[in-house]
Enzyme design. Structure first.
Site, PDB file in Angstrom:
ATOM      1  N   ARG A   1       0.799  -1.231   0.000  1.00 40.23           N
ATOM      2  CA  ARG A   1       0.000   0.000   0.000  1.00 40.23           C
ATOM      3  C   ARG A   1       0.830   1.278   0.000  1.00 40.23           C
ATOM      4  O   ARG A   1       0.345   2.323  -0.407  1.00 40.23           O
ATOM      5  CB  ARG A   1      -0.926  -0.010   1.211  1.00 40.23           C
ATOM      6  CG  ARG A   1      -1.837  -1.186   1.165  1.00 40.23           C
ATOM      7  CD  ARG A   1      -2.688  -1.261   2.391  1.00 40.23           C
ATOM      8  NE  ARG A   1      -3.773  -0.306   2.354  1.00 40.23           N
ATOM      9  CZ  ARG A   1      -4.580  -0.096   3.372  1.00 40.23           C
ATOM     10  NH1 ARG A   1      -4.402  -0.752   4.498  1.00 40.23           N
ATOM     11  NH2 ARG A   1      -5.557   0.774   3.284  1.00 40.23           N
TER      12      ARG A   1
ATOM     13  N   GLN B   1      -0.857   2.814  -5.654  1.00 45.79           N
ATOM     14  CA  GLN B   1      -1.986   3.485  -4.984  1.00 45.79           C
ATOM     15  C   GLN B   1      -3.291   3.360  -5.756  1.00 45.79           C
ATOM     16  O   GLN B   1      -4.346   3.214  -5.162  1.00 45.79           O
ATOM     17  CB  GLN B   1      -1.656   4.936  -4.725  1.00 45.79           C
ATOM     18  CG  GLN B   1      -0.310   5.034  -4.039  1.00 45.79           C
ATOM     19  CD  GLN B   1      -0.247   5.917  -2.851  1.00 45.79           C
ATOM     20  OE1 GLN B   1      -0.809   6.990  -2.855  1.00 45.79           O
ATOM     21  NE2 GLN B   1       0.453   5.463  -1.862  1.00 45.79           N
TER      22      GLN B   1
ATOM     23  N   ASP C   1      -5.133   0.137  -4.857  1.00 42.79           N
ATOM     24  CA  ASP C   1      -5.346  -0.158  -3.439  1.00 42.79           C
ATOM     25  C   ASP C   1      -6.841  -0.253  -3.119  1.00 42.79           C
ATOM     26  O   ASP C   1      -7.474   0.703  -2.682  1.00 42.79           O
ATOM     27  CB  ASP C   1      -4.659   0.924  -2.593  1.00 42.79           C
ATOM     28  CG  ASP C   1      -4.729   0.618  -1.116  1.00 42.79           C
ATOM     29  OD1 ASP C   1      -5.374  -0.371  -0.736  1.00 42.79           O
ATOM     30  OD2 ASP C   1      -4.129   1.383  -0.335  1.00 42.79           O
TER      31      ASP C   1
ATOM     32  N   SER D   1      -8.002   0.467   0.518  1.00 36.80           N
ATOM     33  CA  SER D   1      -8.266   1.881   0.817  1.00 36.80           C
ATOM     34  C   SER D   1      -9.572   2.345   0.192  1.00 36.80           C
ATOM     35  O   SER D   1     -10.362   3.028   0.841  1.00 36.80           O
ATOM     36  CB  SER D   1      -7.123   2.770   0.309  1.00 36.80           C
ATOM     37  OG  SER D   1      -6.011   2.638   1.148  1.00 36.80           O
TER      38      SER D   1
ATOM     39  N   TYR E   1       1.023   0.386   9.961  1.00 39.75           N
ATOM     40  CA  TYR E   1      -0.086  -0.178  10.734  1.00 39.75           C
ATOM     41  C   TYR E   1       0.209  -0.030  12.225  1.00 39.75           C
ATOM     42  O   TYR E   1       1.328   0.308  12.628  1.00 39.75           O
ATOM     43  CB  TYR E   1      -0.263  -1.664  10.398  1.00 39.75           C
ATOM     44  CG  TYR E   1      -0.810  -1.891   9.020  1.00 39.75           C
ATOM     45  CD1 TYR E   1      -2.160  -1.746   8.754  1.00 39.75           C
ATOM     46  CD2 TYR E   1       0.034  -2.238   7.964  1.00 39.75           C
ATOM     47  CE1 TYR E   1      -2.667  -1.950   7.476  1.00 39.75           C
ATOM     48  CE2 TYR E   1      -0.466  -2.447   6.690  1.00 39.75           C
ATOM     49  CZ  TYR E   1      -1.814  -2.302   6.459  1.00 39.75           C
ATOM     50  OH  TYR E   1      -2.323  -2.503   5.205  1.00 39.75           O
TER      51      TYR E   1
HETATM   52  P1  NAD Z   1      -6.284  -0.520   9.806  1.00 39.07           P
HETATM   53  O1  NAD Z   1      -7.601  -0.863   9.172  1.00 39.07           O
HETATM   54  O2  NAD Z   1      -5.244  -1.592   9.945  1.00 39.07           O
HETATM   55  O3  NAD Z   1      -6.564   0.097  11.265  1.00 39.07           O
HETATM   56  C1  NAD Z   1      -7.364   1.244  11.452  1.00 39.07           C
HETATM   57  C2  NAD Z   1      -6.727   2.132  12.497  1.00 39.07           C
HETATM   58  O4  NAD Z   1      -6.859   1.555  13.798  1.00 39.07           O
HETATM   59  C3  NAD Z   1      -5.231   2.395  12.305  1.00 39.07           C
HETATM   60  O5  NAD Z   1      -5.023   3.784  12.124  1.00 39.07           O
HETATM   61  C4  NAD Z   1      -4.608   1.873  13.589  1.00 39.07           C
HETATM   62  O6  NAD Z   1      -3.489   2.634  14.015  1.00 39.07           O
HETATM   63  C5  NAD Z   1      -5.764   1.983  14.567  1.00 39.07           C
HETATM   64  N1  NAD Z   1      -5.609   1.179  15.799  1.00 39.07           N
HETATM   65  C6  NAD Z   1      -5.127  -0.084  15.946  1.00 39.07           C
HETATM   66  N2  NAD Z   1      -5.117  -0.441  17.257  1.00 39.07           N
HETATM   67  C7  NAD Z   1      -5.640   0.613  17.958  1.00 39.07           C
HETATM   68  C8  NAD Z   1      -5.893   0.840  19.336  1.00 39.07           C
HETATM   69  N3  NAD Z   1      -5.607  -0.076  20.281  1.00 39.07           N
HETATM   70  N4  NAD Z   1      -6.424   2.034  19.710  1.00 39.07           N
HETATM   71  C9  NAD Z   1      -6.702   2.985  18.758  1.00 39.07           C
HETATM   72  N5  NAD Z   1      -6.501   2.830  17.435  1.00 39.07           N
HETATM   73  C10 NAD Z   1      -5.951   1.651  17.040  1.00 39.07           C
HETATM   74  O7  NAD Z   1      -5.651   0.735   9.086  1.00 39.07           O
HETATM   75  P2  NAD Z   1      -5.747   1.186   7.550  1.00 39.07           P
HETATM   76  O8  NAD Z   1      -6.845   2.134   7.391  1.00 39.07           O
HETATM   77  O9  NAD Z   1      -5.722  -0.023   6.706  1.00 39.07           O
HETATM   78  O10 NAD Z   1      -4.395   1.999   7.409  1.00 39.07           O
HETATM   79  C11 NAD Z   1      -3.193   1.430   7.881  1.00 39.07           C
HETATM   80  C12 NAD Z   1      -2.022   2.247   7.493  1.00 39.07           C
HETATM   81  O11 NAD Z   1      -1.776   2.164   6.113  1.00 39.07           O
HETATM   82  C13 NAD Z   1      -2.128   3.732   7.816  1.00 39.07           C
HETATM   83  O12 NAD Z   1      -0.866   4.157   8.274  1.00 39.07           O
HETATM   84  C14 NAD Z   1      -2.413   4.349   6.503  1.00 39.07           C
HETATM   85  O13 NAD Z   1      -2.012   5.703   6.449  1.00 39.07           O
HETATM   86  C15 NAD Z   1      -1.541   3.471   5.641  1.00 39.07           C
HETATM   87  N6  NAD Z   1      -1.920   3.573   4.256  1.00 39.07           N
HETATM   88  C16 NAD Z   1      -1.040   4.175   3.432  1.00 39.07           C
HETATM   89  C17 NAD Z   1      -1.358   4.325   2.113  1.00 39.07           C
HETATM   90  C18 NAD Z   1      -0.397   5.002   1.210  1.00 39.07           C
HETATM   91  O14 NAD Z   1       0.720   5.232   1.584  1.00 39.07           O
HETATM   92  N7  NAD Z   1      -0.834   5.322   0.051  1.00 39.07           N
HETATM   93  C19 NAD Z   1      -2.560   3.857   1.611  1.00 39.07           C
HETATM   94  C20 NAD Z   1      -3.433   3.235   2.486  1.00 39.07           C
HETATM   95  C21 NAD Z   1      -3.106   3.101   3.821  1.00 39.07           C
END
Ligand code: NAD
Length: 386
Positions: free
Chosen positions: A121, A127, A130, A133, A228
């Protein structure tokens, strides 16, 4: 090359993997598109829209026997897998890490499987592919609408001749892709939004969308690998919980999105916290599944009404509840991934390429993706994998 679009048969699934607007791009790359009859009907893409875009409509058996590649949302069911043939490629959200044994079965049938949920990701080139997302975005938006619909009062501050309505207090737990969209949507509806995450970098992201970031005194850096979160220790979790309980009790709406890769979602809304909420408050647990959820009282796929008048919603497939918008995004993601593999009108895999190495799960009769291979290695004495 012939590419087929399957009709999804999972209960409640209304999305379709490819929409008519994507067909031109595939045809330009030398691909003929076949669509299973009725595949897009529930997402408001009738068969004639595919025909007008240059596709042919076929029955299930003809789709699987004619096509080199099948595009899907969900992993094929055993009934659908019976239609497949050796050498055929299946592209979809196959969840290989949740069920590596299913991948062994695909390899045994000499199917080439490509999983969109395994996209690297953070790679900028990936992107546009993805789908995690794009679908989380839809889910975050829809979770707020579910909450607003269930809530017996206004979200915005309203001043009327009959008096003033206070804005709703909304708390978003977990500020990933879904959480950010939930913040933005709740703000657009006029709610006062607070948000919390264990990854410190989310503070600025939440604030830029107009939410107040909740800083706990017991806060630790919960950032893990690849952007993550990591699983918190029992002590960290207990300290976090005590403080969160105080805040949750004051909210009208709590939307939870917290996930930790490969683990049960953390419990952030305990029975005790729910007991302290006011009647009429709403919880939407987006992390709920058979593995559990972020709310201790969630029942996956159901709405629970507690004895103190709190509604706990645990929808299982929010993207499918907005099938047209979700399919439009997914269709762009899957077309981008497919075209990444097409050279001279054929599928060609370069396993030196990061996207190929991450997303191609089975090839040439074997499981080839490293993370899935690791899960399949026999456990060593002491519980470790070889
Ligand atoms: P996810 O679905 O794995 O989790 C959702 C959120 O829950 C995360 O922000 C995580 O930190 C939070 N979380 C986990 N345990 C927790 C707790 N105990 N208390 C509170 N919050 C908690 O996350 P996601 O939406 O799939 O995104 C994961 C990562 O991937 C992020 O850093 C996002 O920015 C990144 N991402 C990057 C890109 C990119 O670079 N283009 C694209 C998509 C996602």
């Amino acid at each position: 090359m012939k590419v087929g679009v399957a009709k999804e048969i999972a209960p409640g699934e209304r999305r379709v993997a490819l929409v008519p607007e994507s067909i031109d791009r595939l045809r330009a790359a030398g691909i003929s598109v076949f669509v299973e009859r009725g595949a897009g009907a529930e997402a408001a893409f009738p068969d004639n829209a595919y025909v007008e875009a240059g596709a042919r409509i076929v029955a299930t058996a003809a789709l699987y026997s004619n096509c080199d590649v099948i595009l899907r949302i969900n992993r094929p069911t055993p009934t659908e897998t019976k239609y497949t043939h050796a050498g055929q490629a299946i592209i979809g959200m196959l969840a290989p890490l949740l069920d590596p044994e299913a991948m062994v079965e695909f390899a045994g049938k000499d199917l080439t499987t490509v999983s969109l949920d395994a996209i690297p990701r953070t790679l900028s080139r990936a992107q546009g592919m993805d789908a995690l997302s794009s679908q989380a975005n839809v889910a975050g938006y829809k979770a707020v609408l579910v909450a607003a619909d269930a809530f017996g009062r206004y979200f915005p501050l309203l001043t009327t001749s009959a008096g003033t309505a206070k804005p709703a207090n909304v708390l978003i737990l977990g500020i990933g892709v879904a959480g950010l969209q939930a913040i933005a949507t709740a703000r657009r509806l006029g709610a006062q939004v607070k948000a919390y995450d264990v990854r410190p970098e989310t503070k600025e992201q939440a604030e830029s969308l107009g939410a107040q970031f909740v800083t706990l005194k017991s806060a630790v850096d919960g950032a893990g690998a690849g952007g993550y979160a990591r699983a918190l220790t029992a002590e960290e979790q207990a300290a976090q919980q005590a403080e969160l309980n105080q805040i949750i009790g004051k909210q009208d709406v709590v939307i939870t999105t917290a996930q930790v890769p490969g683990r049960r979602p953390p419990v952030l809304v305990t029975t005790e916290a729910v007991a302290a909420m006011r009647a009429g408050s709403i919880i939407v647990d987006m992390a709920a599944s058979e593995l559990g959820g972020n709310c201790e009282l969630s029942q996956p796929g159901k709405m629970v009404l507690t004895s103190n008048g709190i509604q706990i919603h645990a929808p299982l497939n929010l993207p499918a509840s907005m099938p047209t918008g979700a399919s439009l995004f997914y269709s762009r993601n899957i077309s981008n991934l497919l075209l990444n593999f097409v050279k001279n009108g054929e599928l060609q895999f370069d396993f030196e390429d990061d996207i190929t190495a991450a997303t191609v799960i089975t090839y040439g009769g074997k499981v080839v993706q490293e993370a899935v291979k690791k899960l399949l290695q026999p456990a060593q004495p002491g519980g470790a994998k070889a």
